[in-house]
Design a protein around this motif. Structure first.
Motif, short mmCIF file in Angstrom:
data_model
loop_
_atom_site.label_atom_id
_atom_site.label_comp_id
_atom_site.label_asym_id
_atom_site.label_seq_id
_atom_site.Cartn_x
_atom_site.Cartn_y
_atom_site.Cartn_z
N ALA A 168 0.84 -1.20 0.00
CA ALA A 168 0.00 0.00 0.00
C ALA A 168 0.87 1.25 0.00
CB ALA A 168 -0.91 -0.01 1.22
N LYS A 169 0.51 2.23 -0.85
CA LYS A 169 1.16 3.54 -0.81
C LYS A 169 0.13 4.51 -0.25
CE LYS A 169 3.97 4.99 -4.05
NZ LYS A 169 4.49 5.54 -5.33
N PHE A 170 0.47 5.18 0.87
CA PHE A 170 -0.55 5.97 1.56
C PHE A 170 0.08 7.08 2.39
CE2 PHE A 170 0.88 2.55 4.20
CZ PHE A 170 0.87 3.01 5.51
N ASP A 171 -0.79 8.04 2.78
CA ASP A 171 -0.41 9.07 3.75
C ASP A 171 -1.03 8.68 5.08
OD1 ASP A 171 0.59 10.41 1.55
OD2 ASP A 171 -1.13 11.76 1.38
N PHE A 172 -0.35 9.04 6.17
CA PHE A 172 -0.95 8.79 7.47
C PHE A 172 -0.49 9.85 8.47
CE2 PHE A 172 3.05 6.42 7.74
CZ PHE A 172 3.53 6.75 8.99
N GLU A 173 -1.34 10.09 9.47
CA GLU A 173 -1.00 10.96 10.57
C GLU A 173 -1.66 10.42 11.83
OE1 GLU A 173 -0.60 15.70 11.74
OE2 GLU A 173 -1.96 15.09 10.11
N GLY A 174 -0.86 10.32 12.91
CA GLY A 174 -1.37 9.74 14.15
C GLY A 174 -1.72 10.80 15.18
N PHE A 175 -2.77 10.52 15.97
CA PHE A 175 -3.23 11.44 17.01
C PHE A 175 -3.46 10.69 18.32
CE2 PHE A 175 -4.40 13.16 12.94
CZ PHE A 175 -4.22 14.52 13.05
N VAL A 176 -3.03 11.30 19.41
CA VAL A 176 -3.32 10.81 20.75
C VAL A 176 -4.01 11.93 21.50
CG1 VAL A 176 -2.33 10.08 22.96
CG2 VAL A 176 -1.41 9.16 20.84
N ASP A 177 -5.19 11.64 22.03
CA ASP A 177 -6.01 12.67 22.69
C ASP A 177 -6.25 13.85 21.75
OD1 ASP A 177 -6.05 11.15 25.03
OD2 ASP A 177 -4.21 12.08 25.77
N ASP A 178 -6.53 13.51 20.49
CA ASP A 178 -6.84 14.49 19.44
C ASP A 178 -5.67 15.42 19.10
OD1 ASP A 178 -9.46 13.56 19.17
OD2 ASP A 178 -10.15 14.81 20.84
N LYS A 179 -4.46 15.07 19.53
CA LYS A 179 -3.29 15.87 19.22
C LYS A 179 -2.28 15.04 18.43
CE LYS A 179 -3.62 18.90 23.28
NZ LYS A 179 -2.92 19.36 24.52
N ALA A 180 -1.78 15.63 17.33
CA ALA A 180 -0.76 14.93 16.53
C ALA A 180 0.52 14.79 17.36
CB ALA A 180 -0.48 15.71 15.25
N ASN A 229 6.17 8.17 26.05
CA ASN A 229 5.00 9.06 26.01
C ASN A 229 3.84 8.48 25.21
OD1 ASN A 229 6.70 9.44 23.67
ND2 ASN A 229 5.44 11.19 23.12
N LEU A 230 4.11 7.39 24.46
CA LEU A 230 3.05 6.75 23.67
C LEU A 230 2.67 5.38 24.21
CD1 LEU A 230 4.31 7.60 20.06
CD2 LEU A 230 2.49 8.75 21.33
N ALA A 231 3.52 4.78 25.03
CA ALA A 231 3.29 3.43 25.53
C ALA A 231 1.94 3.31 26.22
CB ALA A 231 4.41 3.02 26.48
N GLY A 232 1.15 2.31 25.77
CA GLY A 232 -0.14 2.03 26.39
C GLY A 232 -1.25 3.00 26.03
N LYS A 233 -0.96 3.99 25.15
CA LYS A 233 -1.97 5.01 24.81
C LYS A 233 -2.85 4.57 23.63
CE LYS A 233 -0.57 8.34 27.65
NZ LYS A 233 0.15 9.51 27.12
N ASP A 234 -4.12 4.98 23.68
CA ASP A 234 -5.02 4.82 22.54
C ASP A 234 -4.69 5.89 21.51
OD1 ASP A 234 -6.56 2.65 23.56
OD2 ASP A 234 -7.64 4.06 24.86
N ALA A 235 -4.77 5.50 20.23
CA ALA A 235 -4.42 6.45 19.17
C ALA A 235 -5.35 6.26 17.98
CB ALA A 235 -2.96 6.26 18.74
N VAL A 236 -5.42 7.32 17.16
CA VAL A 236 -6.18 7.28 15.91
C VAL A 236 -5.24 7.70 14.78
CG1 VAL A 236 -8.08 8.26 14.59
CG2 VAL A 236 -8.39 7.78 17.02
N PHE A 237 -5.18 6.88 13.73
CA PHE A 237 -4.39 7.22 12.54
C PHE A 237 -5.34 7.55 11.39
CE2 PHE A 237 -1.09 5.10 14.91
CZ PHE A 237 0.07 5.77 14.54
N LYS A 238 -5.17 8.73 10.82
CA LYS A 238 -5.95 9.13 9.66
C LYS A 238 -5.18 8.69 8.42
CE LYS A 238 -8.31 13.04 11.82
NZ LYS A 238 -9.63 12.38 11.74
N ILE A 239 -5.83 7.85 7.60
CA ILE A 239 -5.17 7.21 6.45
C ILE A 239 -5.81 7.69 5.15
CG2 ILE A 239 -4.56 5.01 5.38
CD1 ILE A 239 -3.43 5.22 8.15
N LYS A 240 -4.95 7.93 4.14
CA LYS A 240 -5.45 8.14 2.78
C LYS A 240 -4.65 7.23 1.86
CE LYS A 240 -6.45 11.45 -0.87
NZ LYS A 240 -6.45 12.85 -1.33
N LEU A 241 -5.35 6.25 1.24
CA LEU A 241 -4.70 5.27 0.39
C LEU A 241 -4.59 5.79 -1.04
CD1 LEU A 241 -3.54 2.38 0.15
CD2 LEU A 241 -5.87 1.60 -0.37
N HIS A 242 -3.37 5.87 -1.55
CA HIS A 242 -3.13 6.36 -2.91
C HIS A 242 -3.07 5.24 -3.94
CE1 HIS A 242 -2.46 10.38 -1.47
NE2 HIS A 242 -1.43 10.01 -0.71
#
Length: 439
Positions: A168-180, A229-242
């Protein structure tokens, strides 16, 4: 100075040393007289410095040197009384007790010597085994992984969903507590789905996507994740598949075979299969030797051959095993070791049984290597250290110097010797088995 040497067993001699204050005084005067002949001191010509002046200025240092010289002399005398030589010693003399009395020195030390082993009949202990079999499926899988190095990715033409083993070729950005967060963003990133390069849930969350689709993937960073600072945290990754790509394997033609087998005049696929078969067999054999056969042989050797071992070497091994296990102790345990000597001694003593096995096996391996004419030279040790450095991206020369300073090189050498020895033993066993099968 009184010296008594007493044999504790076949390899350990206890030396009781009683150095009186007059012995130390005489040795101090002897050392001071020698120093006075060449010493420079204000108010005196070279060679004319009084012994009393030397002693007055350097009394503490002279006393320390005198004690060391007398201890060394006592060791020499004990060796002579025991009809041994310094070259027979194994390790440094091990002090069990030392105390000062009436400005003199009393102590007990252990002199240890190399055990004389007789390993008659050890060949009977070598466990039999069947030569590992290699299936056609294993050869084909190995060949596929090899050809993967020459394969290229191509965009798929049909309109379908992303699946396992796609690229897959894609863009992604991760967020924890709505912050990148730092390091959680990339563009036109290429990832093989199912390779498990990303954290659990990420690649599975991308399955079923189509080109141009955008999706939010919810994941959780592992508790032991490298970034605290990320260990054990819930996260959301915004993905766009190219793009969705798949691996296109090349045809195994003559040109590719020549690249894979450059040293062969007329390479063929059959020749490649045979080489892959031999490689797989060796890998299986190596795993069998290290996971099973070595352990069986070591246990059998330790059970059959019993002998006395040097106390000093044993105590060192106990210390090594104790230190290596420190990371497994709780903070409470570590604190208790500092405040309660009995708990420290109890924990340290718990390693004695395994340490005895380790030391005995080391002497057995050393003797077996001698019998089978197996050796490791210094160049092989250096190469092993360099290989380790390259493997982990370290400076090889710095790692070598570090190992020298820490006294680790003998451990590396013994590890290499053990590997060569067991490989020699079991390869010989395999040849014997083949001969028996051919008859």
């Amino acid at each position: 100075m009184e010296i008594k040497a007493k044999a504790l067993d076949t390899v350990n001699t206890q030396v009781t040393v009683d150095i009186s204050s007059s012995d130390i005084k005489q040795e101090v005067e002897k050392l001071a007289l020698k120093a006075a002949k060449t010493m420079k001191m204000d108010g005196f010509r070279v060679g004319k410095v009084p012994v009393s002046a030397v002693i007055k200025r350097y009394e503490k240092e002279l006393k320390q040197d005198a004690e060391q010289a007398l201890i060394k002399e006592s060791i020499t005398k004990a060796l002579k009384d025991s009809k041994k030589e310094a070259k027979d010693l194994v390790g440094e003399p091990y002090f069990e007790k030392v105390e000062r009395k009436d400005e003199g020195l009393q102590g007990e030390l252990i002199l240890s010597f190399k055990p004389e082993l007789k390993l008659d009949g050890y060949e009977e202990l070598i466990p039999s085994y069947q030569t590992p079999r290699v299936t056609k499926k294993e050869i084909d899988e190995k060949k596929e992984n090899l050809l993967k190095n020459f394969a290229k990715t191509e965009s798929i033409k049909e309109d379908r969903e992303l699946k396992e083993k796609d690229f897959a070729k894609f863009d992604f950005e991760g967020f924890v507590d709505d912050k990148a967060f730092d390091g959680g963003k990339a563009e036109n990133y290429t990832l093989e789905i199912g390779s498990k390069q990303f954290i659990p849930g990420f690649e599975d969350g991308m399955l079923g996507m189509k080109k141009g689709e955008q999706r939010d993937i919810k994941v959780k960073f592992p508790d032991d994740y490298a970034s605290a600072n990320l260990a054990g945290k819930d996260a959301v990754f915004k993905i766009k598949l190219h793009d969705i790509m798949e691996l296109k394997f090349p045809n195994l033609d003559d040109d590719l075979l020549k690249k894979i087998l450059p040293n062969e005049k007329e390479p063929s696929e059959e020749m490649l299969d045979n080489k892959l078969k031999e490689q797989i067999k060796n890998e299986k054999l190596y795993k069998l030797i290290n996971d099973e056969l070595k352990v069986k042989l070591a246990d059998a050797l330790l059970e059959k051959y019993d002998f006395d071992i040097p106390k000093g070497i044993l105590e060192q091994e106990i210390d090594v095993q104790f230190r290596n296990a420190i990371s497994t102790y709780t903070k409470e345990e570590l604190e208790s070791f500092k405040t309660d000597e009995s708990k420290y001694k109890e924990k340290r003593e718990s390693f004695r049984k395994e340490a005895v096995k380790s030391v005995k096996l080391t002497f057995i391996i050393d003797e077996l290597a001698r019998l089978r004419n197996i050796f490791v030279n210094d160049q092989e040790v250096i190469q092993a250290v360099y290989f380790e450095a390259y493997r982990y991206g370290s400076d090889p020369q710095k790692l070598l110097e570090s190992y020298k300073q820490q006294g680790i090189l003998p451990v590396v050498k013994m590890s290499l010797l053990e590997e060569k020895l067991f490989n020699d033993i079991f390869s010989s066993k395999e040849k014997e088995s083949k001969k028996a099968e051919d008859k």
